[in-house]
Design an enzyme around this catalytic site. Sequence first.
Site, mmCIF file in Angstrom:
data_model
loop_
_atom_site.group_PDB
_atom_site.id
_atom_site.type_symbol
_atom_site.label_atom_id
_atom_site.label_comp_id
_atom_site.label_asym_id
_atom_site.label_seq_id
_atom_site.Cartn_x
_atom_site.Cartn_y
_atom_site.Cartn_z
ATOM 1 N N GLU A 54 3.601 -1.799 5.992
ATOM 2 C CA GLU A 54 2.372 -2.104 5.023
ATOM 3 C C GLU A 54 1.872 -0.598 4.345
ATOM 4 O OE1 GLU A 54 -0.038 -4.622 7.099
ATOM 5 O OE2 GLU A 54 1.793 -6.163 7.708
ATOM 6 N N HIS A 145 -4.168 -4.464 4.986
ATOM 7 C CA HIS A 145 -2.686 -4.629 5.196
ATOM 8 C C HIS A 145 -1.960 -5.183 3.978
ATOM 9 C CE1 HIS A 145 -3.037 -5.263 9.897
ATOM 10 N NE2 HIS A 145 -4.216 -5.210 9.494
ATOM 11 N N GLU A 215 -5.680 -8.314 3.039
ATOM 12 C CA GLU A 215 -4.227 -8.396 2.499
ATOM 13 C C GLU A 215 -4.142 -7.938 1.203
ATOM 14 O OE1 GLU A 215 -1.854 -8.835 4.745
ATOM 15 O OE2 GLU A 215 -3.231 -9.626 6.425
#
Length: 331
Positions: A54, A145, A215
């Site tokens: 990531e 992430h 995210e």
Amino acid sequence: MSFIDFTLGKISEAEFVAQFPKHLKLECWAPGVLYLPGESQFSLVLSAGIHGNETAPVLVLNEIVARIIGQVLTPKHACLFILGHPQALAKAVRYCDTNLNRLFCGQHLRVAACIESMRAALLELCVARFFQLHDAKQKLHWDCHCAIRDSFYRRFAVVPVAKSPCIDITHRPLSSQLNKLQQAGIQAAVLSQLATNTFSYASYIQYGAQAATLELGKALPWAQNNMLDHQIFQDYLISLLSLDEVKGEAEVSHELQLFTIAQQINKYHDDFMLAFAADAANFSCFQQGEVLAKEAEKEYCVQANQEWILFPNAKVENGARALLTLTPYVS
């Protein structure tokens, strides 16, 4: 010679520190861990690279550290910058032996010794040291992430609220964080009542920090990232670090979509399988009664009128979470 180079062992600590301006109090606590003291009433942990595939958030933090070293950015607050998993980053893999983001809150003591258990122990010590130094301050930990798959909401956050059986988004710390997330370009937030062993949850439950797992788009190899996609987030972090006072107490806008967790579905058998398309995006919606997953002759179905899926992954280890389902937050 960058923060990434130091984290991956491409340059020594001495070579990295040699770039620092003499007045800069930036300290190397470990490979991938940098500390900057501050005198304000706000302390901030920014972490990325807990999963080594990531890469975009790693590049964002690398750029921010480069600006600090280059004296383009002067943070007003105490900061701890963390690139989480050097070995996985070097190999561009999610993890080496086991999922690092399931080993916090002391869980690393309950698994066989491995690369991730040792790194989790080290990172816990660094965060404990940081929040002990800045215990009286408003605390924030954003663990950044990228999702494995596409998502209807490209940028979203999982915000722990486990100490509150009844979620009240007008509660000042939560309201403040939701506003920060929205200003940072986050489109949706999942208010999670679950106790977990993730990095951000550990800061929340152990130190009372506002915390979230962010995210920031889909996980991509280093060279495939379009960093313009992350400009709003990067610019917000720079602004947050630069402000003399941390604001963001205004009412949460309806533009930020809020969800709560309906089900956590764990995988227990090798024959576990998801019952929907392999490329189904996060936040895909399913209707009551639809089958979501199967294993050992058991079916997991939608229980509410509608549920949205999050983090489906049939390849996790047995005993691990394979899927979350969500329902919209209702005030």
